[in-house]
Design a protein around this motif. Structure first.
Motif, PDB file in Angstrom:
ATOM      1  N   ASP A   1       0.830  -1.207   0.000  1.00  0.00           N
ATOM      2  CA  ASP A   1       0.000   0.000   0.000  1.00  0.00           C
ATOM      3  C   ASP A   1       0.868   1.263   0.000  1.00  0.00           C
ATOM      4  O   ASP A   1       1.843   1.366   0.751  1.00  0.00           O
ATOM      5  CB  ASP A   1      -0.912   0.011   1.221  1.00  0.00           C
ATOM      6  CG  ASP A   1      -1.910  -1.139   1.215  1.00  0.00           C
ATOM      7  OD1 ASP A   1      -2.212  -1.649   0.125  1.00  0.00           O
ATOM      8  OD2 ASP A   1      -2.364  -1.528   2.306  1.00  0.00           O
TER       9      ASP A   1
ATOM     10  N   SER B   1      -1.383  11.079   8.614  1.00  0.00           N
ATOM     11  CA  SER B   1      -2.238   9.930   8.304  1.00  0.00           C
ATOM     12  C   SER B   1      -1.454   8.847   7.566  1.00  0.00           C
ATOM     13  O   SER B   1      -1.623   7.649   7.830  1.00  0.00           O
ATOM     14  CB  SER B   1      -3.430  10.381   7.453  1.00  0.00           C
ATOM     15  OG  SER B   1      -4.259  11.278   8.170  1.00  0.00           O
TER      16      SER B   1
ATOM     17  N   THR C   1       0.685   7.151  10.170  1.00  0.00           N
ATOM     18  CA  THR C   1      -0.123   6.263  11.007  1.00  0.00           C
ATOM     19  C   THR C   1      -0.487   4.989  10.258  1.00  0.00           C
ATOM     20  O   THR C   1      -0.450   3.879  10.812  1.00  0.00           O
ATOM     21  CB  THR C   1      -1.405   6.977  11.464  1.00  0.00           C
ATOM     22  OG1 THR C   1      -1.064   8.149  12.200  1.00  0.00           O
ATOM     23  CG2 THR C   1      -2.252   6.066  12.330  1.00  0.00           C
ATOM     24  N   GLY C   2      -0.817   5.126   8.990  1.00  0.00           N
ATOM     25  CA  GLY C   2      -1.206   3.975   8.177  1.00  0.00           C
ATOM     26  C   GLY C   2      -0.030   3.170   7.653  1.00  0.00           C
ATOM     27  O   GLY C   2      -0.228   2.121   7.039  1.00  0.00           O
TER      28      GLY C   2
END
Length: 258
Positions: free
Chosen positions: A137, A159, A162-163
């Motif tokens: 990803d 974000s 975090t991901g």
């Protein structure tokens, strides 16, 4: 119905221009682009009417392309990379949206047939140069705050951290923006180790291409310019070396099956 081709021509190497993009350019009488993009395409642009608008005139280019097509000229609006990624396609459709809302006075635009032709993006070209950096990803973030508030950009970087996404930074620095990349680095260091591999790909696939693999801890804006793609691995991305050859790959979890 008149035709507007919205064409992405890839990162620079003529061999990476898709056949469909070449066909669209050959079918066009008028080409609208930043001049460098036409220079990179070479002979395929011969015997065409060139409409070369400088950097910073993106809205003007989109308007001109729509106007030319609406006047009956088969037109190609051209951008490097993929024209739908941080490029001109979005402006074409934003102008059409404005027309549909009654905020423009160009009803003839709505009669133009538009075909978007994708191209290979800089992040894909860069990843291919070092192996398989985008193997899991990933996301992209533009560090330009000319049109997007920095607060929004900063939230997106957090974000991504975090991901644990592999992240490619577009527009990492410019002459007037020299602090955002280091700030982005410091944010990511909150989520992944300083040893995380980073690709610096400058002028990807072009004659003066330069590829460097460094670590996130070593990343510094002074080593980057507006022609550089910066791609940061995630916490599991691996930098491997075999003699003089080195690669980066991001595993998908197959090691459990090997």
């Amino acid at each position: 119905m008149t035709q507007l081709f919205v064409v992405g021509t890839g990162p620079g190497d003529a061999q990476l221009v898709a056949p469909k993009a070449l066909a669209a350019i050959k079918a066009s009488t008028d080409l609208v682009a930043y001049g460098l993009y036409l220079d990179l395409l070479g002979d395929v642009c011969n015997d065409k009417q060139h409409h070369d608008l400088p950097l910073g005139e993106e809205i003007g280019r989109a308007r001109l392309a729509l106007n030319l097509a609406a006047s009956g000229k088969t037109t190609a609006l051209i951008s490097s990379g993929d024209i739908g990624i941080y490029a001109m396609a979005t402006l074409v459709f934003e102008l059409l949206d404005q027309q549909l809302q009654g905020k423009e006075d160009h009803p003839e635009w709505l009669d133009v047939e538009i075909q978007v032709v994708p191209g290979i993006s800089a992040m894909q070209a860069g990843a291919s140069r070092v192996g398989a950096l985008l193997g899991h990803d990933f996301c992209t973030v533009s560090l330009s705050d000319l049109l997007t508030p920095w607060e929004t950009i900063e939230k997106r970087i957090h974000s991504a951290g975090t991901g644990d996404f592999v992240i490619s930074f577009y527009n990492p620095v410019s002459r007037k923006r020299d602090w955002q990349l280091n700030h982005a680095r410091d944010i990511l260091l909150q989520y992944r180790p300083a040893s995380t591999p980073v690709l610096l790909g400058r002028q990807l696939t072009r004659e003066d291409e330069s590829i460097r693999i460094i670590t996130l801890g070593e990343l510094d804006a002074k080593d980057v310019d507006m022609f550089t793609m910066v791609s940061v691995g995630n916490s599991e991305s691996r930098h491997i070396v075999n003699g003089s050859r080195e690669w980066i790959y991001t595993p998908r979890g197959y090691s459990k099956k090997l």
